[in-house]
Design a protein around this motif. Structure first.
Motif, PDB file in Angstrom:
ATOM      1  N   GLU A 896     -15.896  -8.481 -11.754  1.00 49.86           N
ATOM      2  CA  GLU A 896     -16.971  -9.770 -12.144  1.00 49.86           C
ATOM      3  C   GLU A 896     -16.768 -10.087 -13.522  1.00 49.86           C
ATOM      4  OE1 GLU A 896     -17.625  -6.351 -11.413  1.00 49.86           O
ATOM      5  OE2 GLU A 896     -18.778  -6.036  -9.825  1.00 49.86           O
ATOM      6  N   GLY A 897     -17.591 -11.041 -13.708  1.00 51.73           N
ATOM      7  CA  GLY A 897     -17.441 -11.689 -15.063  1.00 51.73           C
ATOM      8  C   GLY A 897     -17.409 -13.241 -15.094  1.00 51.73           C
ATOM      9  N   PRO A 898     -17.603 -13.724 -16.433  1.00 56.82           N
ATOM     10  CA  PRO A 898     -17.880 -15.316 -16.437  1.00 56.82           C
ATOM     11  C   PRO A 898     -16.673 -16.032 -15.872  1.00 56.82           C
ATOM     12  CG  PRO A 898     -17.359 -14.384 -18.596  1.00 56.82           C
ATOM     13  CD  PRO A 898     -17.453 -13.186 -17.638  1.00 56.82           C
ATOM     14  N   TYR A 899     -15.513 -15.288 -15.753  1.00 58.53           N
ATOM     15  CA  TYR A 899     -14.240 -15.910 -15.228  1.00 58.53           C
ATOM     16  C   TYR A 899     -13.733 -15.285 -14.176  1.00 58.53           C
ATOM     17  CZ  TYR A 899     -14.600 -18.131 -19.827  1.00 58.53           C
ATOM     18  OH  TYR A 899     -15.024 -18.791 -20.963  1.00 58.53           O
ATOM     19  N   SER A 900     -14.556 -14.660 -13.184  1.00 63.27           N
ATOM     20  CA  SER A 900     -14.349 -13.866 -11.950  1.00 63.27           C
ATOM     21  C   SER A 900     -13.556 -14.828 -11.074  1.00 63.27           C
ATOM     22  CB  SER A 900     -15.346 -13.470 -11.360  1.00 63.27           C
ATOM     23  OG  SER A 900     -16.261 -14.437 -11.005  1.00 63.27           O
ATOM     24  N   ALA A 901     -12.519 -13.999 -10.279  1.00 60.65           N
ATOM     25  CA  ALA A 901     -11.697 -14.767  -9.251  1.00 60.65           C
ATOM     26  C   ALA A 901     -12.536 -15.318  -8.058  1.00 60.65           C
ATOM     27  CB  ALA A 901     -10.499 -14.000  -8.962  1.00 60.65           C
ATOM     28  N   LEU A 902     -13.518 -14.486  -7.972  1.00 59.00           N
ATOM     29  CA  LEU A 902     -14.236 -14.519  -6.583  1.00 59.00           C
ATOM     30  C   LEU A 902     -15.770 -14.709  -6.759  1.00 59.00           C
ATOM     31  CD1 LEU A 902     -12.783 -11.477  -4.697  1.00 59.00           C
ATOM     32  CD2 LEU A 902     -11.902 -13.903  -4.571  1.00 59.00           C
ATOM     33  N   ALA A 903     -16.319 -15.486  -5.811  1.00 59.75           N
ATOM     34  CA  ALA A 903     -17.807 -15.456  -6.082  1.00 59.75           C
ATOM     35  C   ALA A 903     -18.441 -14.796  -4.636  1.00 59.75           C
ATOM     36  CB  ALA A 903     -18.110 -16.935  -5.946  1.00 59.75           C
ATOM     37  N   ALA A 904     -19.552 -14.631  -4.592  1.00 56.81           N
ATOM     38  CA  ALA A 904     -20.434 -14.108  -3.471  1.00 56.81           C
ATOM     39  C   ALA A 904     -21.424 -15.169  -3.198  1.00 56.81           C
ATOM     40  CB  ALA A 904     -21.178 -12.799  -3.870  1.00 56.81           C
ATOM     41  N   THR A 905     -21.257 -15.728  -1.734  1.00 59.94           N
ATOM     42  CA  THR A 905     -22.144 -16.464  -1.193  1.00 59.94           C
ATOM     43  C   THR A 905     -23.289 -15.684  -0.572  1.00 59.94           C
ATOM     44  OG1 THR A 905     -20.963 -16.726   0.907  1.00 59.94           O
ATOM     45  CG2 THR A 905     -20.500 -18.374  -0.991  1.00 59.94           C
ATOM     46  N   GLY A 906     -23.581 -14.678  -0.600  1.00 59.24           N
ATOM     47  CA  GLY A 906     -24.593 -14.012  -0.031  1.00 59.24           C
ATOM     48  C   GLY A 906     -24.822 -12.251  -0.305  1.00 59.24           C
ATOM     49  N   ASN A 907     -25.548 -11.557   0.129  1.00 58.34           N
ATOM     50  CA  ASN A 907     -25.842 -10.247  -0.125  1.00 58.34           C
ATOM     51  C   ASN A 907     -24.871  -9.483   0.629  1.00 58.34           C
ATOM     52  OD1 ASN A 907     -26.395  -7.568  -0.649  1.00 58.34           O
ATOM     53  ND2 ASN A 907     -28.745  -7.970  -0.189  1.00 58.34           N
ATOM     54  N   LEU A 908     -23.790  -8.932  -0.051  1.00 52.86           N
ATOM     55  CA  LEU A 908     -22.628  -8.071   0.276  1.00 52.86           C
ATOM     56  C   LEU A 908     -23.019  -6.864   0.912  1.00 52.86           C
ATOM     57  CD1 LEU A 908     -19.893  -8.629  -2.345  1.00 52.86           C
ATOM     58  CD2 LEU A 908     -20.539 -10.184  -0.453  1.00 52.86           C
ATOM     59  N   CYS A 909     -24.293  -6.324   0.642  1.00 56.33           N
ATOM     60  CA  CYS A 909     -24.711  -4.915   1.027  1.00 56.33           C
ATOM     61  C   CYS A 909     -25.227  -5.192   2.384  1.00 56.33           C
ATOM     62  CB  CYS A 909     -25.694  -4.434   0.147  1.00 56.33           C
ATOM     63  SG  CYS A 909     -24.877  -3.847  -1.451  1.00 56.33           S
ATOM     64  N   LYS A 910     -25.385  -6.332   3.077  1.00 57.22           N
ATOM     65  CA  LYS A 910     -25.878  -6.460   4.125  1.00 57.22           C
ATOM     66  C   LYS A 910     -25.157  -6.935   5.211  1.00 57.22           C
ATOM     67  CE  LYS A 910     -30.453  -7.729   2.671  1.00 57.22           C
ATOM     68  NZ  LYS A 910     -31.698  -8.689   2.497  1.00 57.22           N
ATOM     69  N   LYS A 911     -23.777  -6.957   4.805  1.00 58.69           N
ATOM     70  CA  LYS A 911     -22.765  -7.461   5.745  1.00 58.69           C
ATOM     71  C   LYS A 911     -21.446  -6.138   5.987  1.00 58.69           C
ATOM     72  CE  LYS A 911     -23.929 -11.663   6.313  1.00 58.69           C
ATOM     73  NZ  LYS A 911     -24.166 -12.419   7.325  1.00 58.69           N
ATOM     74  N   LYS A 912     -20.917  -6.311   7.039  1.00 53.22           N
ATOM     75  CA  LYS A 912     -19.919  -5.309   7.341  1.00 53.22           C
ATOM     76  C   LYS A 912     -18.662  -6.274   7.178  1.00 53.22           C
ATOM     77  CE  LYS A 912     -17.642  -2.452  10.747  1.00 53.22           C
ATOM     78  NZ  LYS A 912     -17.812  -1.988  12.104  1.00 53.22           N
ATOM     79  N   LEU A 913     -18.201  -5.922   6.036  1.00 57.71           N
ATOM     80  CA  LEU A 913     -16.934  -6.800   5.688  1.00 57.71           C
ATOM     81  C   LEU A 913     -15.632  -6.433   6.030  1.00 57.71           C
ATOM     82  CD1 LEU A 913     -18.144  -7.481   1.948  1.00 57.71           C
ATOM     83  CD2 LEU A 913     -18.685  -8.851   4.002  1.00 57.71           C
ATOM     84  N   VAL A 914     -14.905  -7.275   6.511  1.00 57.34           N
ATOM     85  CA  VAL A 914     -13.251  -6.787   7.027  1.00 57.34           C
ATOM     86  C   VAL A 914     -12.380  -7.819   6.218  1.00 57.34           C
ATOM     87  CG1 VAL A 914     -13.901  -5.701   9.111  1.00 57.34           C
ATOM     88  CG2 VAL A 914     -13.735  -8.242   9.130  1.00 57.34           C
ATOM     89  N   MET A 915     -11.331  -7.442   6.251  1.00 59.41           N
ATOM     90  CA  MET A 915     -10.082  -8.265   5.466  1.00 59.41           C
ATOM     91  C   MET A 915      -9.137  -8.389   6.718  1.00 59.41           C
ATOM     92  SD  MET A 915      -8.201  -7.779   2.057  1.00 59.41           S
ATOM     93  CE  MET A 915      -9.457  -8.264   0.900  1.00 59.41           C
ATOM     94  N   PRO A 916      -8.991  -9.461   7.195  1.00 55.99           N
ATOM     95  CA  PRO A 916      -7.570  -9.608   8.183  1.00 55.99           C
ATOM     96  C   PRO A 916      -6.358  -9.461   7.307  1.00 55.99           C
ATOM     97  CG  PRO A 916      -9.339 -11.170   8.630  1.00 55.99           C
ATOM     98  CD  PRO A 916      -9.584 -10.441   7.405  1.00 55.99           C
ATOM     99  N   THR A 917      -5.366  -8.623   7.563  1.00 52.91           N
ATOM    100  CA  THR A 917      -4.272  -8.141   6.770  1.00 52.91           C
ATOM    101  C   THR A 917      -3.254  -8.443   7.539  1.00 52.91           C
ATOM    102  OG1 THR A 917      -5.652  -6.728   5.375  1.00 52.91           O
ATOM    103  CG2 THR A 917      -3.445  -6.583   5.279  1.00 52.91           C
ATOM    104  N   GLU A 918      -2.067  -8.896   6.891  1.00 56.82           N
ATOM    105  CA  GLU A 918      -0.748  -8.847   7.450  1.00 56.82           C
ATOM    106  C   GLU A 918       0.361  -8.334   6.575  1.00 56.82           C
ATOM    107  OE1 GLU A 918       2.722 -12.048   9.344  1.00 56.82           O
ATOM    108  OE2 GLU A 918       1.271 -12.702   7.950  1.00 56.82           O
ATOM    109  N   MET A 919       1.081  -7.211   6.915  1.00 54.96           N
ATOM    110  CA  MET A 919       2.181  -6.550   6.069  1.00 54.96           C
ATOM    111  C   MET A 919       3.297  -6.576   6.906  1.00 54.96           C
ATOM    112  SD  MET A 919       0.117  -3.617   3.882  1.00 54.96           S
ATOM    113  CE  MET A 919      -0.736  -2.898   5.210  1.00 54.96           C
ATOM    114  N   ILE A 920       4.207  -7.046   6.162  1.00 55.29           N
ATOM    115  CA  ILE A 920       5.696  -6.979   6.734  1.00 55.29           C
ATOM    116  C   ILE A 920       6.664  -6.513   5.958  1.00 55.29           C
ATOM    117  CG2 ILE A 920       7.645  -8.409   7.574  1.00 55.29           C
ATOM    118  CD1 ILE A 920       5.624 -10.740   8.130  1.00 55.29           C
TER     119      ILE A 920
END
Length: 972
Positions: A896-920
């Motif tokens: 996190e920080g003033p120049y963070s790469a990511l933002a949050a559009t909601g409360n992350l603690c209330k969501k079950k977050l997953v990341m679709p991943t492809e590894m070859i």
């Protein structure tokens, strides 16, 4: 009887004969000593055995008795007189102190004679029917002089004859004393000044000689000697001048054509020294010595000196090993009794054409001859090894009926510290040893060979050659694949130059000779310029993907091509070396060739020399610290020892660069040496073998690839060469990476959101990532999609670093573009790779890329992730070209920080977050899954807050991120 003018006229039209008998005719003078004088030191007192005062005298005279001092002339007579201390016995004079046993006379160097000038008398004829009144029955044609002796009160006179010598002796001369034959044996002073010494050994006891005089004739057939020939000399020996001689003058005339028998030295240095020594039966080996000086010679400016030169290679093919024949001709004028001898050759310097050079191929099986083995300063046969013989020699002289033949031998190197094993202390030197087996004449010479340090041009010098006439001296160096010499690289005309100095002190002569190179190597057509089409052969001993294996590269070229100089090699991605267990050789050890075994990674073998059998030398390869701006270097250390020659140690450095995108290696060598101490190397092949155990390993990608090289010639030509490379059995590799992702639930509009991604490649089935039979396949591609609630932060993307600034130096990128930190652990390096992550804007891209810059141990690797934001607002990152490098762990932290790469559009603690991943994997194995994202730092119930374990985990997670952040800040 033919008048003198008639025989002189008859001789003027005759051609010079090539048959002769012995150079030592010089010895003829020595003959004079034979008379059987006794000797004692000149300081002897009456009653002692030895020389009387002025007991040794020698003179060359004209017919009127005046001294003949013309250099190279044929004197009317050369007379040596010896007087011994006189004693009295029973009223008769005798030699004092005893009976002479041995006599040795040393004549001036350069005084020579031609026994072929007269017929000779057989040993049988000389010895038969010998009595006091008749003497010997040798024909008067074989007479070469006269002897006068005072023996036991008697005055004895007689002819001196040219006798057929036994095998092993160059000549013999004989006369009779009191009915007994006396034989004089000449010998060459081999190992000295190559003048003639005459020995008279084991003289019969009973003679008591007081004085003796021997006169040898310059032209024995000269009618002016008829009064002293045969019986005429016996009858007229006591006749006073002006009195009519007794006997028949006609009976003592010889019909032999007049030829010169004696020739004075062709040097005008003086005075000339004659020495003698004698011992007695009463005191054997107690030698008494004496010496006398003759006037120095004059008129050297009248002597001709017209040497010629003939040079021819065999074969006359460009860039090929060559047998070279070099012949020096010095035509002699030994037929004219009134002419002067040709000035003898003193010093010779032969300069071969540029391009004719030493061939390193000759070193295979070559040996060298030491000074002791050559025996330059003694009279013994040489004992040079057969393997040191590099050519043959033939010398033709008018003084011997047969040529002297022998060999050219390579002398031991003399320029090594503490090594003076040739007379010149030079790298190269030659010994010439020739003999005439019938006469026993032995000649040994030493010549210095200088090779130009820049061009290899050869200059050979023989100084102070024996002052003996010769018609021809030919050196023929052996040819064949291992010839000692190599021809110039191109067809054309090549000229050998010389400087030859005569003993007369006159002007030097500079004859030259040219030869043609008429075809290319192996008889191919001549080319105006050498091509450059080198070859490359490479490969690993085992092709098992991911397995350790020795690796080799061989570069080669043919004789017809330009010499190799620089070499640059780029390996296929994934063909790497493990540095974790190799010590990097530091400076100055690397530049001095003094690296230790901990840095040794392989061996190099170099083939040098022209022809089909190059000579191979092997050295070591060491891995060094940073060199020439590259993170690593190589030191190729090759002892340049070729047969008996030690040219030192060759050290060639190379820079090793690592491609930041593929991790492929590019090795760029410094120029290869072309010449060492004047010896052109003619590098034909270079084999590099990296064979350190568990060092080189194959890629885990089995697609067809290539090893690419660029070779640059010594003349600047460039040639790209490529060989196929492909690993095999990729299917045997596992691909089981583990991917974990976490984010913090504490987000804000000002500081955005964070992401902590970790990738692990554990051992597969008990096998390590690197294994000789295959382990884990490395990752080739990773693509992840972030939950819609974690989008890329547009305000940060807009502050991306430009590609130009990044490529110049990532550290110059704006702070706002630095969005994260990463670290990676690889079994290849003893340290972790760490570094920052940047947003970098490239022209033509819709969104900036995320580039992770990993650095450590001199290596930099850029991991480039393409950013894409879909219409639905979902951000994905695709790392599509991950280097084929084994990684045990990788962590990317986007804080996190003033120049963070990511933002949050909601409360992350209330969501079950997953990341679709492809590894070859590099072996093509694909993994598709949804990676759960752990959300930390969320608010929990009171009961849960009391759980220490949960708190510890959260604290540990924060501590890990803090450590990574801080360490990467320091690393950046």
């Amino acid at each position: 009887m033919m008048p003198t003018s008639d025989w002189r006229a008859a001789r003027s039209g005759r051609t010079r004969g090539i048959g002769r008998r012995r150079v030592l005719a010089t010895l003829l003078v020595g003959v004079l000593m034979a008379f059987a004088l006794v000797s004692a030191a000149s300081a002897s007192t009456p009653g002692e055995f030895g020389f009387a005062e002025d007991g040794l005298r020698a003179a060359a005279t004209n017919q009127d008795g005046t001294p003949d001092t013309q250099a190279g002339s044929h004197p009317f007579a050369f007379t040596t007189t010896i007087a011994l201390n006189e004693g009295i016995s029973e009223g008769k004079p005798i030699s004092a102190g005893g009976n002479v046993k041995n006599i040795e006379v040393n004549l001036p160097a350069g005084l020579v004679g031609d026994p072929e000038a007269t017929p000779d008398c057989s040993q049988q004829t000389f010895g038969e029917n010998f009595n006091f009144s008749v003497g010997t029955r040798c024909p008067i044609d074989s007479q070469v002089g006269v002897v006068r002796l005072d023996v036991s009160g008697l005055r004895l006179n007689g002819p001196v004859y040219n006798i057929v010598p036994p095998k092993g002796m160059p000549a013999e001369f004989g006369f009779s004393v009191l009915g007994s034959p006396i034989v004089l044996v000449p010998r060459v002073r081999t190992g000295g000044d190559y003048g003639i010494s005459v020995d008279l050994t084991n003289i019969a006891q009973g003679f008591s000689m007081i004085t003796g005089s021997v006169s040898l004739w310059g032209v024995p057939a000269d009618p002016a000697h008829d009064l002293q020939r045969g019986t005429c000399f016996e009858h007229n020996s006591e006749v006073e001048e002006g009195v009519i001689p007794k006997g028949s003058f006609e009976e003592c005339h010889t019909s032999v054509p007049p030829k010169p028998f004696l020739s004075l030295p062709t040097s005008c240095e003086g005075p000339l020294l004659v020495t003698a020594r004698v011992d007695s039966y009463e005191e054997p080996a107690a030698y008494s010595t004496d010496s006398t000086e003759m006037p120095g010679l004059t008129g050297c400016d009248r002597l001709d000196f017209s040497p010629r030169l003939v040079v021819q290679p065999e074969p006359a093919q460009a860039a090929s090993p060559s047998g070279l024949s070099v012949e020096i001709q010095v035509p002699q004028t030994y037929e004219n009794p009134e002419g002067l001898a040709e000035a003898n050759l003193k010093n010779t310097t032969v300069t071969l054409p540029a391009g004719v050079a030493v061939n390193p191929s000759a070193a295979d099986g070559l040996a060298a001859c030491s000074e002791e083995q050559a025996g330059l300063n003694d009279t013994l046969e040489e004992a040079c090894p057969d393997a040191s013989k590099v050519g043959e020699v033939e010398i033709r002289t008018p003084l011997l009926p047969r040529p002297l033949t022998g060999g050219v031998f390579l002398a031991q190197q003399g320029n090594l510290p503490g090594n003076g094993s040739n007379p010149f202390g030079s790298l190269l030197a030659l010994y010439i040893v020739v003999r005439e087996p019938v006469s026993g004449v032995l000649v040994k010479l030493a010549g210095e060979v200088k090779a130009d340090s820049a061009t290899g041009q050869l200059v050979t010098t023989f100084l102070n050659n024996p002052a003996v006439p010769f018609d021809s001296l030919r050196l023929s160096f052996f040819g064949g694949p291992r010839a000692a010499l190599v021809n110039p690289p191109l067809c054309g005309t090549y000229t050998t130059s010389t400087e030859m100095t005569p003993w007369s002190g006159g002007a030097s002569a500079s004859p030259s000779a040219s030869f043609q190179i008429t075809s290319g190597p192996g008889g191919s057509s001549c080319l105006s310029a050498q091509p450059f089409t080198p070859g490359l052969v490479s490969g690993t001993q085992s092709n098992q993907a991911g397995g350790f294996t020795p690796f080799s590269l061989t570069f080669d070229r043919s004789d017809a091509e330009q010499n190799m100089s620089r070499i640059q090699v780029t390996t296929p991605p994934g063909l790497l070396g493990s540095l974790a267990s190799v010590a990097l050789c530091p400076e100055p050890q690397a530049s001095q060739g003094a690296c230790g075994p901990d840095s040794l990674i392989g061996h190099v073998t170099v083939g040098v020399g022209a022809g089909s059998n190059p000579f191979y030398v092997t050295g070591s390869i060491y891995l060094t610290a940073s060199y020439n701006g590259a993170p690593y270097g190589l030191a190729f250390v090759v002892p340049a020892v070729a047969g008996p020659l030690n040219l030192g140690v060759v050290i060639v450095r190379a820079a090793v660069n690592v491609d930041p995108h593929t991790a492929a290696l590019t090795v760029t060598s410094e120029p290869l040496p072309q010449i060492l101490q004047g010896v052109p190397l003619h590098i034909r092949a270079v084999n590099v073998t990296l064979d350190r155990e568990r060092f080189i390993f194959n890629p885990t990608n089995c697609n067809p690839m290539a090893i690419q090289a660029t070779m640059v010639s010594a003349l600047g030509a460039s040639a790209p060469v490529t060989t196929h490379f492909q690993a095999t059995n990729c299917a045997a590799l596992s691909f089981t990476p583990q991917f974990k992702v976490a984010t913090s639930g504490r987000t804000s509009r000002a500081d955005g959101a964070s992401l902590d991604a970790r990738l692990l490649e554990p051992e597969a089935g008990g096998r390590s990532i690197l294994a000789t039979n295959g382990g884990q396949a490395n990752i080739a591609k990773v693509k992840v999609e972030l939950p819609k609630i974690l989008p890329a932060r547009l305000t940060t993307l807009q502050k991306a670093c430009t590609a130009a600034v990044f490529e110049a130096n990532p550290a110059d990128c704006p702070v706002a573009s630095r969005v994260g930190y990463a670290r990676a652990t690889t079994p290849l390096l003893p340290v972790q790779l760490t570094g920052p992550a940047y947003f970098v804007s490239h022209g033509g891209e819709a969104f900036p890329s995320l580039i992770v810059v990993l650095q450590g141990y001199g290596v930099r690797v850029d991991l480039i992730g393409a950013t894409f934001i879909s219409k639905q607002g979902i951000t994905s990152s695709t790392f599509g070209a991950v280097p084929d490098v084994p990684v045990t762990s990788f962590e990317l932290y986007l804080p996190e920080g003033p120049y963070s790469a990511l933002a949050a559009t909601g409360n992350l603690c209330k969501k079950k977050l997953v990341m679709p991943t492809e590894m070859i994997g590099q072996n093509g194995t694909a993994i598709h899954k949804s990676t759960p994202i752990q959300v930390t730092n969320c608010k929990v119930k009171a009961k849960q807050r009391k759980k220490t374990k949960s708190k510890s985990k959260a604290k540990g997670s924060r501590a890990t991120r803090t450590t990574l952040r801080d360490s990467n800040r320091r690393g950046s």
